[in-house]
Design an enzyme around this catalytic site. Structure first.
Site, PDB file in Angstrom:
ATOM      1  N   ASP A 290     -14.306 -31.468  12.198  1.00  0.00           N
ATOM      2  CA  ASP A 290     -12.948 -31.907  11.866  1.00  0.00           C
ATOM      3  C   ASP A 290     -12.882 -33.390  11.496  1.00  0.00           C
ATOM      4  O   ASP A 290     -13.764 -34.171  11.838  1.00  0.00           O
ATOM      5  CB  ASP A 290     -12.014 -31.700  13.071  1.00  0.00           C
ATOM      6  N   ASP A 291     -11.793 -33.740  10.835  1.00  0.00           N
ATOM      7  CA  ASP A 291     -11.338 -35.131  10.601  1.00  0.00           C
ATOM      8  C   ASP A 291     -12.040 -35.864   9.452  1.00  0.00           C
ATOM      9  O   ASP A 291     -11.704 -36.994   9.148  1.00  0.00           O
ATOM     10  CB  ASP A 291     -11.451 -36.011  11.859  1.00  0.00           C
ATOM     11  N   HIS A 341      -6.902 -29.566   7.420  1.00  0.00           N
ATOM     12  CA  HIS A 341      -6.621 -30.157   8.745  1.00  0.00           C
ATOM     13  C   HIS A 341      -5.434 -31.124   8.652  1.00  0.00           C
ATOM     14  O   HIS A 341      -5.346 -32.067   9.427  1.00  0.00           O
ATOM     15  CB  HIS A 341      -7.883 -30.859   9.253  1.00  0.00           C
ATOM     16  N   HIS A 345      -3.152 -36.209   9.844  1.00  0.00           N
ATOM     17  CA  HIS A 345      -3.488 -35.995  11.244  1.00  0.00           C
ATOM     18  C   HIS A 345      -2.341 -36.329  12.197  1.00  0.00           C
ATOM     19  O   HIS A 345      -2.554 -36.898  13.270  1.00  0.00           O
ATOM     20  CB  HIS A 345      -4.739 -36.790  11.641  1.00  0.00           C
ATOM     21  N   HIS A 432     -16.809 -33.226  15.426  1.00  0.00           N
ATOM     22  CA  HIS A 432     -16.172 -34.143  14.469  1.00  0.00           C
ATOM     23  C   HIS A 432     -17.242 -34.840  13.639  1.00  0.00           C
ATOM     24  O   HIS A 432     -18.097 -35.529  14.203  1.00  0.00           O
ATOM     25  CB  HIS A 432     -15.302 -35.173  15.214  1.00  0.00           C
TER      26      HIS A 432
HETATM   27 ZN    ZN Z   1      -8.569 -33.662  14.277  1.00  0.00          ZN
END
Ligand code: ZN
Length: 474
Positions: A290-291, A341, A345, A432
């Site tokens: 993620d991210d 995603h 955020h 991540h």
């Molecule tokens: Zn995240």
């Protein structure tokens, strides 16, 4: 100074992540916003005004940004503004009067359609020193693109060599400055990795470098201007800037197979990643990241996944795709699944439904722009979502069943331990790809899971073979 920038980035990264899994994310971000003021000021450019956003209460926040006549462009710019505010507010721990965030911009017109904005961000948290950070964002009025990057030119040594050659030739051809020229100083100027090249102006055909006294020569040189053709510089510019100038999305690298007539038609339809033929009875695990994308860490991860022939899934942020579009393109090219995603955020439970829809749609549009995939899954930041919203959006949700807590521990052994203790057939593992420790852990993680008899699948494959419930746990 560089040390502080580095430190600032680390603090930012740590705090971003600390918040990443905290479902009780502080909702103080919007508090007091209604009191804040925004003023518009005319500029020498008719295409935009400069807005100044100012907080009325502590902490002091003052942000300048351009406002164009195009709402689509303005929304993208406001997202950057709000992202800067959110990141700053997350770091503020007290009412200290020293807390401040000031962002200033310096606009430059590149041509009829494209403007650059040199952005200087200064921040102070409590009694720290003032951290300062530069970046550049480019706006293309025709294509509606907004791209942001840290460096105006690519940072590799080949690019810097070419830049040196171009400037060196221009200086050598100018009899009024050449006698005072010291080429070792020009070398230092182009190779300085902290140089953000704020000293360039543009006219119709030329880029004009305005140097300080003694920056590239003897005092007798004065403050020389060096003119080079714009078209010679474009290939040396950071790719985000280049894409903004050309108004085009980057093309995935040529593959071996020639483009057939059929493949053109495929482009029209929604393109999901192919589900591979796998042994449905063998244990399966999905690695999810993620991210990102984040150029340095994601590319290192991709090298490792490629070496071990492992396919994974990447839940990307729209804002990060804009910063690292080529990395997003590579993730797709190497056969990994790309999920959505959100753009910035934010905690989706703290924003309006219109904002949720914009966060999801803008990010899917960016994924389609820079890759050949349409994302099938949305993973809400912090896992924060509810069934009502889930029913209203037109994309499936995907959560995780094993949280490695990499955002908290930043420790390769701890990451592997979480996996060893919790993994089972059908596990979706949360990692991540913006943390080097998570990337460093991946060889051991893959070796362990392989020794335990797991095959690595994408989230689509997991849902296909082991049921969609594998994606609903958390
Ligand atoms: Zn995240």
């Amino acid at each position: 100074m560089k040390k502080y920038i580095f430190l600032f980035s680390i603090i930012l990264a740590v705090l971003t992540l600390a918040a990443c899994n905290n479902e009780d994310l502080a909702n103080n971000i919007n508090n007091g916003k209604s009191n804040d003021s925004i003023q518009h000021m005319d500029t020498e450019f008719s295409e935009f005004k400069i807005a100044t956003y100012q907080s009325k209460e502590n902490p002091l926040i003052e942000i300048k940004y351009p406002v164009f006549k195009n709402d689509d462009i303005n929304n993208k710019i406001i997202r950057y503004r709000d992202h800067d505010i959110t990141e700053f507010i997350k770091m503020v721990k007290d009412d200290n009067e020293n807390n401040l965030l000031i962002i200033d911009i310096d606009p430059k017109q590149f041509n009829d359609d494209v403007y650059f904005f040199n952005k200087t961000k200064k921040a102070r948290i409590s009694d720290s020193d003032i951290f300062s950070q530069h970046n550049i964002f480019a706006v293309n009025l025709k294509s509606g693109q907004v791209g942001s990057t840290e460096s105006f030119f690519k940072t590799d040594s080949k690019t810097r060599e070419s830049l040196f050659k171009i400037l060196d030739e221009a200086i050598s051809a100018d009899g009024s400055i050449f006698p005072y020229y010291q080429h070792h100083k020009l070398e230092a100027y182009v190779n300085n990795q902290t140089n953000v090249f704020l000293n360039i102006e543009f006219d119709d055909d030329y880029a004009i470098f305005q140097f300080d006294s003694e920056e590239i020569g003897l005092p007798a040189m004065g403050t020389p201007k060096v003119k080079v053709l714009k078209k010679d510089l474009i290939p040396l510019m950071d790719e985000t800037i280049q894409h903004c100038i050309t108004g085009q999305k980057p093309k995935p690298e040529e593959t071996d197979s020639k483009e057939t007539e059929g493949s053109k038609d495929n482009k029209q339809a929604k393109e999901y990643l192919t589900i591979r033929e796998l042994d449905p009875n063998q244990k399966m695990v999905a690695l999810t990241f993620d991210d990102g994308p984040k150029s340095d860490t994601t590319n290192k991860l991709l090298d490792k996944l490629q070496a071990k022939n492992v396919k994974a899934s990447f839940f990307m942020l729209g804002s990060s795709i804009e910063t690292s579009p080529d990395t997003a393109t590579r993730v797709d090219r190497e056969g990994h699944e790309i999920g959505n995603h959100s753009y910035s955020h934010q905690d989706m439970m703290q924003v309006s439904f219109d904002e949720i829809r914009a966060e999801i749609n803008d990010t899917s549009a960016l994924i389609e722009m820079y890759t050949n995939q349409t994302p099938k899954f949305f993973r809400p930041p912090y896992g924060s979502f509810n069934a009502t919203i889930e029913a209203k959006i037109n994309i499936e949700t995907a959560y995780w069943s094993v949280d490695t807590k990499d955002w908290l521990t930043h420790n390769t052994d701890a990451i592997l331990k979480e996996i060893k203790e919790n993994v089972q057939d059908g596990s979706v593992i949360l990692l991540h790809d913006i943390h080097m420790e998570s990337v460093d852990a991946i060889d051991d993680v893959i070796d362990y899971l392989t020794s335990e008899g797991y095959q690595f699948v994408t989230v689509s494959e997991m849902s296909h073979y082991k049921g969609e419930n594998t994606l609903k746990m958390r």
